[in-house]
Motif scaffolding. Structure first.
Motif, mmCIF file in Angstrom:
data_model
loop_
_atom_site.group_PDB
_atom_site.id
_atom_site.type_symbol
_atom_site.label_atom_id
_atom_site.label_comp_id
_atom_site.label_asym_id
_atom_site.label_seq_id
_atom_site.Cartn_x
_atom_site.Cartn_y
_atom_site.Cartn_z
ATOM 1 N N GLN A 284 0.847 -1.189 0.000
ATOM 2 C CA GLN A 284 0.000 0.000 0.000
ATOM 3 C C GLN A 284 0.885 1.242 0.000
ATOM 4 O OE1 GLN A 284 -2.293 -1.579 3.309
ATOM 5 N NE2 GLN A 284 -4.102 -1.021 2.149
ATOM 6 N N THR A 285 0.360 2.304 -0.614
ATOM 7 C CA THR A 285 1.157 3.517 -0.756
ATOM 8 C C THR A 285 0.573 4.664 0.049
ATOM 9 O OG1 THR A 285 -0.061 4.077 -2.748
ATOM 10 C CG2 THR A 285 2.025 2.934 -3.054
ATOM 11 N N LEU B 113 6.921 4.764 8.319
ATOM 12 C CA LEU B 113 5.966 4.023 7.498
ATOM 13 C C LEU B 113 6.647 3.001 6.597
ATOM 14 C CD1 LEU B 113 3.658 7.045 6.735
ATOM 15 C CD2 LEU B 113 3.214 5.176 8.330
ATOM 16 N N GLU B 114 7.835 3.335 6.103
ATOM 17 C CA GLU B 114 8.569 2.353 5.299
ATOM 18 C C GLU B 114 8.972 1.163 6.163
ATOM 19 O OE1 GLU B 114 11.665 4.462 3.175
ATOM 20 O OE2 GLU B 114 10.300 4.820 1.482
ATOM 21 N N TYR C 53 5.164 0.014 4.108
ATOM 22 C CA TYR C 53 4.432 0.819 3.127
ATOM 23 C C TYR C 53 5.395 1.443 2.117
ATOM 24 C CZ TYR C 53 0.623 0.483 6.488
ATOM 25 O OH TYR C 53 -0.327 0.005 7.335
ATOM 26 N N LYS C 54 4.883 1.693 0.930
ATOM 27 C CA LYS C 54 5.614 2.471 -0.064
ATOM 28 C C LYS C 54 5.255 3.915 0.224
ATOM 29 C CE LYS C 54 7.624 3.426 -4.047
ATOM 30 N NZ LYS C 54 8.877 4.044 -3.681
ATOM 31 N N VAL C 55 6.268 4.772 0.422
ATOM 32 C CA VAL C 55 5.994 6.154 0.818
ATOM 33 C C VAL C 55 6.530 7.134 -0.216
ATOM 34 C CG1 VAL C 55 6.307 7.901 2.629
ATOM 35 C CG2 VAL C 55 6.128 5.478 3.254
ATOM 36 N N ILE D 56 -2.269 6.076 -4.940
ATOM 37 C CA ILE D 56 -2.076 6.408 -3.525
ATOM 38 C C ILE D 56 -3.264 5.861 -2.741
ATOM 39 C CG2 ILE D 56 -1.801 8.303 -1.846
ATOM 40 C CD1 ILE D 56 0.537 8.244 -3.848
ATOM 41 N N ASP D 57 -2.976 5.152 -1.646
ATOM 42 C CA ASP D 57 -4.049 4.625 -0.794
ATOM 43 C C ASP D 57 -4.431 5.609 0.306
ATOM 44 O OD1 ASP D 57 -4.291 1.917 -1.953
ATOM 45 O OD2 ASP D 57 -2.221 1.735 -1.280
#
Length: 120
Positions: A3-4, A22-23, A27-29, A47-48
């Protein structure tokens, strides 16, 4: 697929802190320092969740949110503000805004909110 999350804040310290946190959670940030960059990122990446500061240079956070509504872009939003208690009531009526965070915030609480929001 990971999820981004898009972190939009004009303070580099906050962007870096949230990006690292978050990484580490998998997550992809993406990050942006103003509203114009945020809209460009949303146009080019799925983007989520967007974490966006209320006060931003070039295009304000709330203007970004209104633009997304106008474009019917479906993404969850966490709004960050140093003056959350002074936000206009209309903010709380925007369905995509899932959480309003007062700065400074507790990163562990933020991490918990994000994991709950994106767990669904």
């Amino acid at each position: 697929m990971r999820q981004t999350i898009l972190v939009v804040d004009d303070e580099i310290g906050i962007r870096l802190l949230l990006e690292d946190l978050l990484e580490a959670d998998g997550y992809k940030v993406y990050t942006a320092e103003n509203g114009k960059e945020a809209l460009e990122m949303i146009g080019t990446h799925p983007i989520d969740l967007m974490m966006i500061d209320y006060k931003l240079p070039i295009i304000d956070g709330i203007e970004v949110i209104k633009q997304l509504e106008k474009d019917k872009k479906e993404l969850m939003i966490m709004l960050m503000s140093g003056l959350a208690e002074n936000l206009p009531d209309e903010i709380y009526k925007i369905p995509n805004i899932k959480k309003v965070l007062s700065k400074p915030f507790d990163v562990m609480e933020v991490r918990k909110y994000i994991n709950e929001l994106l767990a669904d």
